[in-house]
Design a protein around this motif. Structure first.
Motif, PDB file in Angstrom:
ATOM      1  N   GLU A 164      13.832  46.397  20.295  1.00 43.66           N
ATOM      2  CA  GLU A 164      12.560  46.866  20.833  1.00 43.66           C
ATOM      3  C   GLU A 164      11.917  45.903  21.816  1.00 43.66           C
ATOM      4  OE1 GLU A 164      11.111  49.921  20.349  1.00 43.66           O
ATOM      5  OE2 GLU A 164      13.085  50.327  19.462  1.00 43.66           O
ATOM      6  N   LYS A 165      12.526  44.738  22.034  1.00 43.53           N
ATOM      7  CA  LYS A 165      12.023  43.723  22.971  1.00 43.53           C
ATOM      8  C   LYS A 165      10.661  43.176  22.559  1.00 43.53           C
ATOM      9  CE  LYS A 165      15.776  44.500  25.096  1.00 43.53           C
ATOM     10  NZ  LYS A 165      16.941  43.652  24.740  1.00 43.53           N
ATOM     11  N   GLN A 166      10.303  43.397  21.304  1.00 45.74           N
ATOM     12  CA  GLN A 166       9.137  42.718  20.731  1.00 45.74           C
ATOM     13  C   GLN A 166       9.706  41.536  19.966  1.00 45.74           C
ATOM     14  OE1 GLN A 166       6.368  45.261  18.668  1.00 45.74           O
ATOM     15  NE2 GLN A 166       5.609  43.592  17.399  1.00 45.74           N
ATOM     16  N   TYR A 167       9.991  40.468  20.700  1.00 48.90           N
ATOM     17  CA  TYR A 167      10.833  39.403  20.178  1.00 48.90           C
ATOM     18  C   TYR A 167      10.232  38.660  18.990  1.00 48.90           C
ATOM     19  CZ  TYR A 167      13.255  39.976  24.655  1.00 48.90           C
ATOM     20  OH  TYR A 167      13.932  40.484  25.745  1.00 48.90           O
ATOM     21  N   ILE A 168       8.912  38.417  19.008  1.00 48.36           N
ATOM     22  CA  ILE A 168       8.284  37.515  18.043  1.00 48.36           C
ATOM     23  C   ILE A 168       7.135  38.204  17.315  1.00 48.36           C
ATOM     24  CG2 ILE A 168       7.194  35.258  17.724  1.00 48.36           C
ATOM     25  CD1 ILE A 168       8.472  34.324  20.291  1.00 48.36           C
ATOM     26  N   PHE A 169       7.080  38.010  15.993  1.00 49.53           N
ATOM     27  CA  PHE A 169       5.997  38.519  15.174  1.00 49.53           C
ATOM     28  C   PHE A 169       5.258  37.347  14.530  1.00 49.53           C
ATOM     29  CE2 PHE A 169       9.265  41.757  15.242  1.00 49.53           C
ATOM     30  CZ  PHE A 169       8.556  42.928  15.442  1.00 49.53           C
ATOM     31  N   SER A 170       3.941  37.401  14.518  1.00 47.28           N
ATOM     32  CA  SER A 170       3.139  36.418  13.805  1.00 47.28           C
ATOM     33  C   SER A 170       2.789  36.974  12.432  1.00 47.28           C
ATOM     34  CB  SER A 170       1.851  36.103  14.587  1.00 47.28           C
ATOM     35  OG  SER A 170       2.130  35.268  15.685  1.00 47.28           O
ATOM     36  N   LEU A 171       3.217  36.280  11.397  1.00 46.91           N
ATOM     37  CA  LEU A 171       3.011  36.742  10.036  1.00 46.91           C
ATOM     38  C   LEU A 171       1.901  35.947   9.354  1.00 46.91           C
ATOM     39  CD1 LEU A 171       6.771  36.925   9.024  1.00 46.91           C
ATOM     40  CD2 LEU A 171       5.321  38.844   9.679  1.00 46.91           C
ATOM     41  N   SER A 172       1.168  36.614   8.471  1.00 44.28           N
ATOM     42  CA  SER A 172       0.123  35.946   7.703  1.00 44.28           C
ATOM     43  C   SER A 172      -0.075  36.689   6.392  1.00 44.28           C
ATOM     44  CB  SER A 172      -1.203  35.907   8.486  1.00 44.28           C
ATOM     45  OG  SER A 172      -1.661  37.225   8.767  1.00 44.28           O
ATOM     46  N   GLY A 173      -0.783  36.052   5.455  1.00 35.00           N
ATOM     47  CA  GLY A 173      -1.116  36.690   4.193  1.00 35.00           C
ATOM     48  C   GLY A 173       0.085  37.176   3.412  1.00 35.00           C
ATOM     49  N   ALA A 174      -0.023  38.386   2.859  1.00 35.83           N
ATOM     50  CA  ALA A 174       1.025  38.942   2.007  1.00 35.83           C
ATOM     51  C   ALA A 174       2.323  39.162   2.774  1.00 35.83           C
ATOM     52  CB  ALA A 174       0.551  40.259   1.385  1.00 35.83           C
ATOM     53  N   ASN A 175       2.223  39.544   4.059  1.00 34.70           N
ATOM     54  CA  ASN A 175       3.435  39.756   4.865  1.00 34.70           C
ATOM     55  C   ASN A 175       4.237  38.468   5.000  1.00 34.70           C
ATOM     56  OD1 ASN A 175       2.839  42.465   5.317  1.00 34.70           O
ATOM     57  ND2 ASN A 175       1.683  42.029   7.186  1.00 34.70           N
ATOM     58  N   ARG A 176       3.532  37.374   5.271  1.00 33.13           N
ATOM     59  CA  ARG A 176       4.216  36.077   5.409  1.00 33.13           C
ATOM     60  C   ARG A 176       4.844  35.657   4.082  1.00 33.13           C
ATOM     61  NH1 ARG A 176       1.737  30.349   7.812  1.00 33.13           N
ATOM     62  NH2 ARG A 176       3.558  29.074   7.246  1.00 33.13           N
ATOM     63  N   THR A 177       4.124  35.843   2.982  1.00 32.08           N
ATOM     64  CA  THR A 177       4.645  35.472   1.669  1.00 32.08           C
ATOM     65  C   THR A 177       5.911  36.246   1.347  1.00 32.08           C
ATOM     66  OG1 THR A 177       2.432  34.933   0.853  1.00 32.08           O
ATOM     67  CG2 THR A 177       4.131  35.378  -0.804  1.00 32.08           C
ATOM     68  N   LEU A 178       5.907  37.556   1.619  1.00 35.93           N
ATOM     69  CA  LEU A 178       7.082  38.379   1.323  1.00 35.93           C
ATOM     70  C   LEU A 178       8.287  37.941   2.143  1.00 35.93           C
ATOM     71  CD1 LEU A 178       7.152  42.158   0.655  1.00 35.93           C
ATOM     72  CD2 LEU A 178       8.870  41.144   2.147  1.00 35.93           C
ATOM     73  N   ILE A 179       8.083  37.705   3.443  1.00 34.13           N
ATOM     74  CA  ILE A 179       9.195  37.294   4.305  1.00 34.13           C
ATOM     75  C   ILE A 179       9.734  35.938   3.877  1.00 34.13           C
ATOM     76  CG2 ILE A 179       9.787  36.543   6.648  1.00 34.13           C
ATOM     77  CD1 ILE A 179       9.723  39.547   6.360  1.00 34.13           C
ATOM     78  N   GLU A 180       8.851  34.996   3.573  1.00 34.84           N
ATOM     79  CA  GLU A 180       9.310  33.666   3.154  1.00 34.84           C
ATOM     80  C   GLU A 180      10.065  33.747   1.832  1.00 34.84           C
ATOM     81  OE1 GLU A 180       6.229  30.751   3.203  1.00 34.84           O
ATOM     82  OE2 GLU A 180       6.092  30.723   5.401  1.00 34.84           O
ATOM     83  N   ASN A 181       9.607  34.593   0.906  1.00 28.96           N
ATOM     84  CA  ASN A 181      10.328  34.758  -0.365  1.00 28.96           C
ATOM     85  C   ASN A 181      11.733  35.298  -0.137  1.00 28.96           C
ATOM     86  OD1 ASN A 181       8.232  33.790  -1.932  1.00 28.96           O
ATOM     87  ND2 ASN A 181       7.387  35.818  -2.383  1.00 28.96           N
ATOM     88  N   LEU A 182      11.862  36.254   0.775  1.00 25.77           N
ATOM     89  CA  LEU A 182      13.189  36.788   1.103  1.00 25.77           C
ATOM     90  C   LEU A 182      14.078  35.710   1.729  1.00 25.77           C
ATOM     91  CD1 LEU A 182      12.251  40.314   2.535  1.00 25.77           C
ATOM     92  CD2 LEU A 182      13.538  39.862   0.438  1.00 25.77           C
ATOM     93  N   LEU A 183      13.513  34.938   2.648  1.00 28.80           N
ATOM     94  CA  LEU A 183      14.279  33.874   3.306  1.00 28.80           C
ATOM     95  C   LEU A 183      14.712  32.799   2.314  1.00 28.80           C
ATOM     96  CD1 LEU A 183      12.202  33.511   6.590  1.00 28.80           C
ATOM     97  CD2 LEU A 183      14.530  34.389   6.409  1.00 28.80           C
ATOM     98  N   PHE A 184      13.804  32.407   1.408  1.00 26.11           N
ATOM     99  CA  PHE A 184      14.150  31.394   0.407  1.00 26.11           C
ATOM    100  C   PHE A 184      15.210  31.920  -0.555  1.00 26.11           C
ATOM    101  CE2 PHE A 184       9.603  29.625   0.948  1.00 26.11           C
ATOM    102  CZ  PHE A 184      10.012  28.877   2.046  1.00 26.11           C
ATOM    103  N   SER A 185      15.147  33.209  -0.880  1.00 28.64           N
ATOM    104  CA  SER A 185      16.180  33.808  -1.731  1.00 28.64           C
ATOM    105  C   SER A 185      17.535  33.800  -1.025  1.00 28.64           C
ATOM    106  CB  SER A 185      15.791  35.241  -2.106  1.00 28.64           C
ATOM    107  OG  SER A 185      14.632  35.265  -2.918  1.00 28.64           O
TER     108      SER A 185
END
Length: 281
Positions: free
Chosen positions: A108-129
């Protein structure tokens, strides 16, 4: 080598790395697999295709196949990131359209997303897993990693309509250079020289070279060669043209020069590259 424009057998890799000192990638960078970059802490500048983006911690980057990109220093403070590289067939069988939606963030050429709050926590948990699965490699780690990565991609696909993309570096940063980059992207396969660019855009050669490097992280020749080699790889993959004709269509003035640059960028000869592509490597 994954740090150059070359076909490699990577399948799936994940890495967490912290750097205490300034770091800018030293070599050209595009490849035929997907890449996800997550900035855990610090700041970075990210050159993607023809623009520079200012990154903060919590930013997630999706790099499509064959997309020119490079990370650069934003300041002299430490930064920490997680990097994932994977091939499409690692999570999706060839011809299986079920997984097409999972690759939406790359297309989609939307290269970068800024994450915060619950969204950031969920993504980081997936990455750490994902990091733990690869580190321990317990029974079924690969299957579970595919499931976790698919979950991350689907979640980000759903987020696309909710999050605002990260703004590119303000055009005041150097609008003239971005104008030149756009021109090079369109006419890379024609005769382009430093003198021609300087004359066309009314800019001194020394100032152009310095500003181009400061803005993109590439030298003019380095950037131009990357575009030409990427086009050559496409022609090697999608056509049966002879190498001499591919060199000409990619913008090289001689097949000998083409061969030297191709080997320098990809660590292969054009014929070796074509053979690997046809073998599906």
């Amino acid at each position: 080598m994954r740090t150059r424009g070359v076909s490699t057998l990577i399948h799936y890799e994940i890495e967490r790395l912290r750097r205490e000192h300034p770091y800018t990638m030293l070599v050209n960078h595009f490849h035929d697999h997907y890449e996800i970059y997550y900035l855990l802490s610090g700041k970075r500048k990210y050159f993607i295709q023809d623009r520079v983006y200012a990154m903060q911690e919590g930013d997630l980057v999706f790099i499509d196949k064959h997309t020119l990109h490079k990370t650069l220093d934003a300041d002299d403070r430490p930064h920490e990131r997680i990097l994932i590289n994977f091939e499409e067939h690692w999570i999706a069988a060839k011809g299986d359209d079920t997984y097409a939606i999972a690759f939406t963030p790359f297309h989609e050429k939307q290269y970068i997303f800024s994450l915060s709050g619950a969204n950031r926590t969920l993504i980081e948990n997936l990455l750490f897993s994902l990091l733990r699965e690869k580190q321990l490699e317990q029974q079924g780690w690969e299957l579970n990693s595919k499931a976790l990565l698919t979950q991350l991609l689907i979640f980000c696909t759903r987020l696309m309509d909710q999050l605002s993309p990260v703004e590119e570096q303000p055009q005041g940063y150097n609008p003239k250079i971005f104008e030149i980059v756009t021109y090079i992207n369109e006419y890379f396969n024609e005769r382009l020289t430093l003198a021609l660019i300087s004359e066309k855009f009314h800019i001194s050669p020394s100032y152009f070279c310095r500003s181009f490097k400061d803005t993109t992280g590439f030298s003019f020749v380095e950037y131009l060669n990357n575009l030409r080699i990427r086009e050559a790889q496409r022609l090697l993959r999608e056509t049966k043209l002879k190498v001499i004709h591919i060199a000409e269509q990619a913008g090289f003035d001689s097949v000998a020069h083409f061969g030297r640059v191709f080997k320098q960028v990809t660590s292969q000869t054009p014929l070796e590259c074509r053979k690997m592509m046809h073998l599906g490597l």
